[in-house]
Design a protein around this motif. Structure first.
Motif, PDB file in Angstrom:
ATOM      1  N   MET A 121      45.238  58.562  34.574  1.00 43.13           N
ATOM      2  CA  MET A 121      45.952  58.306  35.822  1.00 43.13           C
ATOM      3  C   MET A 121      45.376  57.057  36.496  1.00 43.13           C
ATOM      4  SD  MET A 121      46.628  60.858  39.064  1.00 43.13           S
ATOM      5  CE  MET A 121      44.902  60.969  39.504  1.00 43.13           C
ATOM      6  N   THR A 122      46.244  56.187  36.967  1.00 41.30           N
ATOM      7  CA  THR A 122      45.826  54.954  37.615  1.00 41.30           C
ATOM      8  C   THR A 122      45.188  55.235  38.974  1.00 41.30           C
ATOM      9  OG1 THR A 122      47.609  53.715  36.544  1.00 41.30           O
ATOM     10  CG2 THR A 122      46.595  52.716  38.478  1.00 41.30           C
ATOM     11  N   ARG A 123      44.019  54.661  39.216  1.00 38.23           N
ATOM     12  CA  ARG A 123      43.362  54.788  40.509  1.00 38.23           C
ATOM     13  C   ARG A 123      43.898  53.717  41.454  1.00 38.23           C
ATOM     14  NH1 ARG A 123      37.457  53.765  40.015  1.00 38.23           N
ATOM     15  NH2 ARG A 123      37.374  54.516  42.147  1.00 38.23           N
ATOM     16  N   THR A 124      44.316  54.130  42.625  1.00 36.48           N
ATOM     17  CA  THR A 124      44.794  53.186  43.617  1.00 36.48           C
ATOM     18  C   THR A 124      43.658  52.288  44.087  1.00 36.48           C
ATOM     19  OG1 THR A 124      46.491  54.736  44.361  1.00 36.48           O
ATOM     20  CG2 THR A 124      45.882  52.958  45.887  1.00 36.48           C
ATOM     21  N   LEU A 125      43.943  51.004  44.239  1.00 36.07           N
ATOM     22  CA  LEU A 125      42.953  50.058  44.726  1.00 36.07           C
ATOM     23  C   LEU A 125      43.183  49.802  46.207  1.00 36.07           C
ATOM     24  CD1 LEU A 125      41.800  46.845  42.893  1.00 36.07           C
ATOM     25  CD2 LEU A 125      42.259  46.802  45.347  1.00 36.07           C
ATOM     26  N   THR A 126      42.132  49.919  46.984  1.00 43.81           N
ATOM     27  CA  THR A 126      42.217  49.667  48.420  1.00 43.81           C
ATOM     28  C   THR A 126      41.216  48.591  48.817  1.00 43.81           C
ATOM     29  OG1 THR A 126      40.601  51.402  48.922  1.00 43.81           O
ATOM     30  CG2 THR A 126      42.936  52.043  48.908  1.00 43.81           C
ATOM     31  N   PHE A 127      41.430  48.018  49.998  1.00 42.59           N
ATOM     32  CA  PHE A 127      40.558  46.962  50.505  1.00 42.59           C
ATOM     33  C   PHE A 127      39.897  47.401  51.805  1.00 42.59           C
ATOM     34  CE2 PHE A 127      43.839  44.633  48.071  1.00 42.59           C
ATOM     35  CZ  PHE A 127      43.020  43.985  47.159  1.00 42.59           C
ATOM     36  N   SER A 128      38.623  46.985  51.963  1.00 40.34           N
ATOM     37  CA  SER A 128      37.856  47.342  53.150  1.00 40.34           C
ATOM     38  C   SER A 128      37.148  46.102  53.676  1.00 40.34           C
ATOM     39  CB  SER A 128      36.839  48.428  52.790  1.00 40.34           C
ATOM     40  OG  SER A 128      36.045  48.788  53.902  1.00 40.34           O
ATOM     41  N   PRO A 129      37.157  45.862  54.992  1.00 39.69           N
ATOM     42  CA  PRO A 129      36.597  44.619  55.539  1.00 39.69           C
ATOM     43  C   PRO A 129      35.120  44.729  55.889  1.00 39.69           C
ATOM     44  CG  PRO A 129      37.720  45.813  57.280  1.00 39.69           C
ATOM     45  CD  PRO A 129      37.870  46.650  56.026  1.00 39.69           C
ATOM     46  N   GLY A 130      34.375  43.647  55.629  1.00 38.62           N
ATOM     47  CA  GLY A 130      32.955  43.619  55.964  1.00 38.62           C
ATOM     48  C   GLY A 130      32.474  42.202  56.215  1.00 38.62           C
ATOM     49  N   LEU A 131      31.167  42.032  56.255  1.00 44.40           N
ATOM     50  CA  LEU A 131      30.559  40.726  56.527  1.00 44.40           C
ATOM     51  C   LEU A 131      29.359  40.496  55.627  1.00 44.40           C
ATOM     52  CD1 LEU A 131      30.310  38.184  58.519  1.00 44.40           C
ATOM     53  CD2 LEU A 131      28.510  39.545  59.631  1.00 44.40           C
ATOM     54  N   VAL A 132      29.209  39.270  55.131  1.00 45.79           N
ATOM     55  CA  VAL A 132      27.991  38.830  54.467  1.00 45.79           C
ATOM     56  C   VAL A 132      27.069  38.296  55.560  1.00 45.79           C
ATOM     57  CG1 VAL A 132      27.010  37.314  52.715  1.00 45.79           C
ATOM     58  CG2 VAL A 132      29.317  38.230  52.419  1.00 45.79           C
ATOM     59  N   TRP A 188      45.204  41.791  57.314  1.00 43.43           N
ATOM     60  CA  TRP A 188      45.389  41.755  55.858  1.00 43.43           C
ATOM     61  C   TRP A 188      45.236  43.148  55.266  1.00 43.43           C
ATOM     62  CZ3 TRP A 188      42.013  37.156  53.683  1.00 43.43           C
ATOM     63  CH2 TRP A 188      42.371  35.964  54.343  1.00 43.43           C
ATOM     64  N   VAL A 189      44.171  43.820  55.686  1.00 41.95           N
ATOM     65  CA  VAL A 189      43.927  45.166  55.153  1.00 41.95           C
ATOM     66  C   VAL A 189      45.104  46.088  55.463  1.00 41.95           C
ATOM     67  CG1 VAL A 189      42.432  47.194  55.331  1.00 41.95           C
ATOM     68  CG2 VAL A 189      41.416  44.904  55.242  1.00 41.95           C
ATOM     69  N   ALA A 190      45.644  45.961  56.683  1.00 43.32           N
ATOM     70  CA  ALA A 190      46.786  46.791  57.068  1.00 43.32           C
ATOM     71  C   ALA A 190      48.021  46.441  56.224  1.00 43.32           C
ATOM     72  CB  ALA A 190      47.079  46.599  58.561  1.00 43.32           C
ATOM     73  N   GLU A 191      48.243  45.150  56.008  1.00 47.72           N
ATOM     74  CA  GLU A 191      49.413  44.729  55.232  1.00 47.72           C
ATOM     75  C   GLU A 191      49.320  45.146  53.767  1.00 47.72           C
ATOM     76  OE1 GLU A 191      51.785  40.567  54.119  1.00 47.72           O
ATOM     77  OE2 GLU A 191      50.602  40.724  55.963  1.00 47.72           O
ATOM     78  N   LEU A 192      48.088  45.184  53.249  1.00 47.40           N
ATOM     79  CA  LEU A 192      47.889  45.531  51.850  1.00 47.40           C
ATOM     80  C   LEU A 192      47.711  47.021  51.614  1.00 47.40           C
ATOM     81  CD1 LEU A 192      45.477  42.593  51.077  1.00 47.40           C
ATOM     82  CD2 LEU A 192      47.691  42.922  49.959  1.00 47.40           C
TER      83      LEU A 192
END
Length: 267
Positions: free
Chosen positions: A1-12, A262-266
């Motif tokens: 089963m394909t795992r959904t890819l999600t994005f999370s925001p952070g800082l370097v 971006w995170v919300a749109e994606l």
């Protein structure tokens, strides 16, 4: 089963070299980001156990996560222990490492093999502590092109005695890269990219508001998600802000707000 890819925001954290650990943590918390990559050159130097412990305490206390220990170990020696110790104290699940200090077109076969061997040994050692290795995608290293990075990762795989977790790579756009070239890189590395260093630079290095490159980043990330999921590289992928204009707090806060959209749109 394909795992959904999600994005999370952070800082370097290297974005704010002039600010201390407490100030960086507060800025990230206030901006509503999720994680921090703690840099090993200023904030958490190898051997500075007090700084590592403080960064971990403040990060967790602010309800944030340590994305990685952003080390400056360039696989030039076999001594990886100071970086591993720092990551353990920091509670980092990942260590950012550099694939040598010579570009792929200039390096000789013997040096390339030595870098691959040292990275494989470091990855095995880190795996014993539940930590994974992630390469900086950068000029003047063996990950200066997607082709060289892919070959290096496969060389490392063949040298490992502990096969999981695999060594992965970050990705960041070369200033001035075309959309087609970026998409080609992302396609080639789609199963080995773990996170992104996000910034908005022109070809000459001029730093712009993140909004200026919004469309291209959204296209890159959208295409990457489809490619990565098809190759089994799902799960959470961090979008780590880096090098905002003038290292200013105001520019960071503006870019953080943009990154949230971006995170919300994606999603």
């Amino acid at each position: 089963m394909t795992r959904t890819l999600t994005f999370s925001p952070g800082l370097v954290s290297v974005t704010f070299r002039a600010h201390g650990i407490e100030r960086v943590t507060e800025l990230v918390r206030r901006a509503g980001l999720s994680s921090i990559t703690w840099a090993g050159d200023v904030h958490v130097p190898p051997g500075d156990e007090a700084s590592a412990q403080e960064a971990r305490r403040l990060t967790v206390g602010a309800g944030l996560e340590v994305e990685a220990y952003g080390s400056y170990w360039r696989a030039g020696t076999d001594n990886f222990e100071p970086e591993l110790r720092a990551a353990k104290l920091l509670g980092a699940p990942r260590i950012r490492a550099w694939a040598g200090q010579t570009g792929s077109r200039e390096v000789g076969a013997e040096e390339r093999s030595a870098v691959a061997r040292r990275l494989a040994c470091a990855a095995d050692r880190a795996a014993a502590e539940g930590i994974s290795i992630h390469l900086e995608f950068h000029r003047n290293t063996l990950t200066d092109t997607a082709e060289s990075a892919k070959d290096l990762l496969e060389e490392i795989d063949a040298l490992r005695t502990v096969y999981t977790p695999r060594v992965m790579t970050y990705w960041q756009p070369r200033p001035g890269i075309s959309t087609d070239s970026a998409l080609a890189e992302l396609s080639l590395l789609s199963d080995r990219i773990s996170a992104f260093h996000v910034f908005s630079w022109e070809a000459d290095g001029t730093s712009l508001p993140l909004t200026q490159h919004r469309e291209r980043w959204i296209e890159w990330l959208h295409e990457f998600r489809g490619l990565a999921e098809a190759r089994g590289n799902g799960g959470r992928h961090e979008l780590q802000l880096e090098f905002v204009r003038g290292s200013s707090v105001e520019a960071f806060e503006e870019d953080a707000r943009e990154l949230h959209t971006w995170v919300a749109e994606l999603a």
